[in-house]
Enzyme design. Structure first.
Site, PDB file in Angstrom:
ATOM      1  N   ASP A 107       4.560  18.371  -2.607  1.00 34.80           N
ATOM      2  CA  ASP A 107       5.210  18.067  -3.750  1.00 34.80           C
ATOM      3  C   ASP A 107       6.688  17.798  -3.243  1.00 34.80           C
ATOM      4  OD1 ASP A 107       6.247  20.453  -3.669  1.00 34.80           O
ATOM      5  OD2 ASP A 107       5.133  21.366  -5.029  1.00 34.80           O
ATOM      6  N   HIS A 122      -0.308  19.584   4.795  1.00 32.79           N
ATOM      7  CA  HIS A 122      -1.423  18.370   3.501  1.00 32.79           C
ATOM      8  C   HIS A 122      -0.587  17.342   3.236  1.00 32.79           C
ATOM      9  CE1 HIS A 122      -4.199  21.766   1.981  1.00 32.79           C
ATOM     10  NE2 HIS A 122      -4.685  21.932   3.486  1.00 32.79           N
ATOM     11  N   CYS A 130       0.594   2.788   5.109  1.00 39.64           N
ATOM     12  CA  CYS A 130      -0.340   1.206   4.961  1.00 39.64           C
ATOM     13  C   CYS A 130      -1.894   1.734   6.525  1.00 39.64           C
ATOM     14  CB  CYS A 130       0.328   0.605   5.639  1.00 39.64           C
ATOM     15  SG  CYS A 130      -0.813  -1.033   5.764  1.00 39.64           S
ATOM     16  N   CYS A 133      -1.715  -1.253   8.837  1.00 41.39           N
ATOM     17  CA  CYS A 133      -0.234  -0.942   9.875  1.00 41.39           C
ATOM     18  C   CYS A 133      -0.185   0.655  10.452  1.00 41.39           C
ATOM     19  CB  CYS A 133       0.197  -2.323   9.634  1.00 41.39           C
ATOM     20  SG  CYS A 133       1.182  -1.944   8.640  1.00 41.39           S
ATOM     21  N   CYS A 153       2.511  -5.999   5.168  1.00 43.52           N
ATOM     22  CA  CYS A 153       1.487  -6.785   5.913  1.00 43.52           C
ATOM     23  C   CYS A 153       0.256  -7.327   5.682  1.00 43.52           C
ATOM     24  CB  CYS A 153       0.567  -5.604   7.541  1.00 43.52           C
ATOM     25  SG  CYS A 153      -0.560  -4.308   6.913  1.00 43.52           S
ATOM     26  N   ASN A 216       1.528  37.123  -5.317  1.00 37.30           N
ATOM     27  CA  ASN A 216       1.066  35.504  -6.531  1.00 37.30           C
ATOM     28  C   ASN A 216       0.478  36.747  -8.335  1.00 37.30           C
ATOM     29  OD1 ASN A 216      -2.185  34.376  -7.828  1.00 37.30           O
ATOM     30  ND2 ASN A 216      -2.179  33.843  -5.349  1.00 37.30           N
TER      31      ASN A 216
END
Ligand code: NAD
Length: 251
Positions: A107, A122, A130, A133, A153, A216
């Site tokens: 994010d 990640h 793309c 390309c 492209c 947590n």
């Protein structure tokens, strides 16, 4: 309450006395910025089918996939701002205590909060790549509005984050393993620890004798599996309290 105070004091002591701190963050750190995690009560998987984020599905049905991706990632994520937990980590880095953040999040909120050394395990949703390309471009409203964003492209743009079935970017992986191997304290914040291979980073730190603080709302896979200083509660509340008790100037 008394127990919580003791845990926070202990965490402050560990932070003050550590030289090489690494943070390992997951979706929970951004929950208070309004971005729902995948799992748990408010989790996205209660509303969406995870197949949308499988690379094979994207390659076969890019328009269908983009329909859901647009709603999940670009409607929620674009509006989100860093919260006190992200701010805490950027302050800790500015004060030369924190060496890097390894994040599973896509994010961009650590960067928005001012963190400089961020390993994006990640990838990052604020860029598109793309598929033909390999050109990368920042997300723009015009691109996102199109039913299937395309590069000059002619190739299809995919968000530059890791879909299920895709490899982890090798630079981020290597930097994360290296940081986990060399830290003397790892702070695990807001992750269930269920996603491989990211979930191995705290295990690497632990195997190399780093102290581990875990923050947590609920117990995670780590809480019982490795010896952590587990502080249960919301990341922004606990980290704000830790920040109040830290004395940066005295070091
Ligand atoms: P997860 O959804 O599996 O687990 C979220 C964890 O955060 C849970 O353990 C939950 O108890 C905890 N949590 C929730 N709110 C919290 C709070 N306010 N304070 C402290 N803890 C809180 O998330 P994960 O472990 O990061 O793994 C899921 C994968 O989902 C990651 O790979 C990530 O890429 C992706 N994801 C990212 C985002 C994002 O970028 N913000 C959002 C959803 C999913």
């Amino acid at each position: 309450m008394e127990k919580m105070n003791t845990l926070i004091d202990e965490a402050v002591d560990w932070i003050q006395n550590s030289k090489h701190i690494i943070a390992f963050t997951g979706a929970g750190i951004s929950a208070e910025s309004g971005i729902p995690p995948f799992r748990g009560e408010e989790g996205l998987w209660n509303r969406y089918d995870p197949v949308t984020l499988e690379i094979d599905y994207f390659l076969n049905y890019p328009e269908k996939s983009w329909e859901v991706i647009r709603e999940i990632f670009y409607e929620h994520f674009n509006k989100a701002l860093p919260n006190k937990a992200h701010d805490f980590l950027s302050d800790l880095e500015r004060n030369n205590k924190l060496k890097a953040v390894i994040t599973q999040n896509i994010d961009n909120l650590h960067q928005k909060a001012g963190s400089k050394e961020v390993y994006e395990f990640h990838g990052n949703s604020s860029r598109l790549v793309c598929l033909s390309c390999n050109h990368r471009t920042p997300v723009s409203d015009a691109l996102i509005k199109s039913s299937c964003p395309r590069c000059q492209c002619g190739g299809i743009y995919k968000p530059d984050f890791v879909f299920f079935g895709e490899p982890i970017p090798s630079d981020a992986y290597q930097s994360s393993v290296n940081a986990s191997s060399h830290c003397d304290l790892m702070m695990i914040i807001g992750t269930s620890g269920e996603v491989m291979p990211a979930n191995q980073m705290p295990l690497i730190a632990h195997a190399n004798h780093a102290k581990i603080i875990e923050i947590n709302k609920e117990a995670s896979l780590y809480t019982t599996r490795i010896n952590t200083l587990f502080i249960q509660g919301s990341a922004s509340a606990i980290l704000s309290e830790i920040e109040n008790r830290l004395n940066y100037s005295s070091r």
